[in-house]
Write a protein that holds these residues in place. Structure first.
Motif, short mmCIF file in Angstrom:
data_model
loop_
_atom_site.label_atom_id
_atom_site.label_comp_id
_atom_site.label_asym_id
_atom_site.label_seq_id
_atom_site.Cartn_x
_atom_site.Cartn_y
_atom_site.Cartn_z
N UNK A 247 0.90 -1.05 0.10
CA UNK A 247 -0.16 0.33 -0.08
C UNK A 247 0.86 1.40 0.05
N UNK A 248 2.04 1.21 -0.69
CA UNK A 248 2.96 2.26 -0.43
C UNK A 248 3.23 3.04 0.89
N UNK A 249 3.30 2.05 1.61
CA UNK A 249 3.71 2.82 3.04
C UNK A 249 5.02 3.30 3.19
N UNK A 250 5.83 2.86 2.40
CA UNK A 250 7.20 3.37 2.22
C UNK A 250 7.38 4.76 1.55
N UNK A 251 6.37 5.10 1.03
CA UNK A 251 6.14 6.53 0.40
C UNK A 251 6.20 7.62 1.44
N UNK A 252 5.76 7.21 2.64
CA UNK A 252 5.45 7.90 3.73
C UNK A 252 6.71 8.37 4.81
N UNK A 253 7.63 7.69 4.29
CA UNK A 253 9.07 7.80 5.20
C UNK A 253 9.58 9.08 4.91
N UNK A 254 10.12 9.81 5.83
CA UNK A 254 10.61 11.26 5.70
C UNK A 254 12.05 11.19 6.60
#
Length: 262
Positions: A247-254
């Motif tokens: 679910x694209x959780x990695x796109x939320x990493x900052x």
């Protein structure tokens, strides 16, 4: 109070600025090179110093201290910082040990709440969240730890959650049931010690993915993953784990840059 600024200083230490408040987490400001004992035959060496000196931070309104008994969360220079801070929030046991070190030392158990108040600023509600800093039944050895969930007027999407040092214990599954989390400061590192073999004392990348899949924050800020030899997983391992997350959780990493000046 819509705008939030988070500055990662190193290890678990971060400066949270919102609505005129300046809140510091787990102060660690010692220089690198020293080895520290954590008790029960465990210890670690600090490899890197803070990205910013304590003297350069300016005034701090409050400190959120997940626990006081491990030097990778509160070292000697960090203890010196506490003396000039108006409010310190930590565990009940830590508050007893640190009584008098700050003007207002407040000890919290999981799910207890305290409110930060100051003239001319909106209040910030701080709710302690559960942690387990090791395997089942390890609390008598590793000691109590808490995380912190921050809420304030005008918060649009949910709380700011500082997980504290923890593994994925059953009690953490209560967090998404009680709180809507917008931003999480995620304590990682996959901590291990030679004495206890494969046992972990903080989140691995894989377990962090599981936790974030439950909590569903919009923004995930990794901390507590660099600077110490007992941190066994760094940025590369965490990125791999989140790259494989659904679910694209990695796109939320900052990944916050560590500012120059340490």
């Amino acid at each position: 109070m819509k705008d939030v600024r988070v500055t990662h200083i190193g290890g678990p230490t971060a400066l949270i600025e919102v609505g005129g408040w300046r809140i510091l987490t787990d102060p660690t400001f010692d220089p690198p090179g020293r080895r520290y004992s954590f008790g029960w035959g465990t210890g670690s060496r600090k490899r890197t110093g803070p990205a910013r000196r304590a003297d350069d931070l300016g005034p701090i309104d409050a400190v959120l201290l997940s626990h006081d008994h491990h030097a990778d969360n509160l070292d000697e220079a960090g203890r010196a910082v506490l003396a000039g801070v108006p409010v310190l929030l930590t565990t009940r046991a830590g508050a007893r040990r640190l009584a008098g070190v700050s003007a207002d030392v407040r000890g919290l158990r999981p799910w207890e709440e305290s409110v930060l108040r100051a003239p001319g600023r909106a209040p910030i509600s701080v709710t302690a969240t559960p942690c387990r800093h090791g395997p089942p039944l390890s609390r008598p050895i590793v000691g109590p730890v808490v995380g912190f969930a921050l809420q304030w007027p005008g918060q649009e999407h949910g709380v700011l959650w500082v997980t504290g040092d923890t593994v994925l214990a059953p009690a953490l599954r209560e967090v998404p049931r009680r709180l809507a989390v917008d931003t999480v400061l995620l304590h990682l590192g996959g901590v291990r010690f030679p004495l206890t073999g494969p046992i972990r004392y903080s989140l691995t990348g894989r377990r962090a993915v599981e936790l974030c899949a439950l909590v569903r924050p919009r923004t995930i800020i990794p901390v507590h993953y660099e600077g110490w030899e007992h941190f066994r997983e760094g940025r590369a391992e965490v990125e791999r784990a989140f790259a494989a997350a659904p679910d694209g959780l990695g796109d939320r990493l900052r990944w916050l840059p560590l500012p120059a000046g340490g």
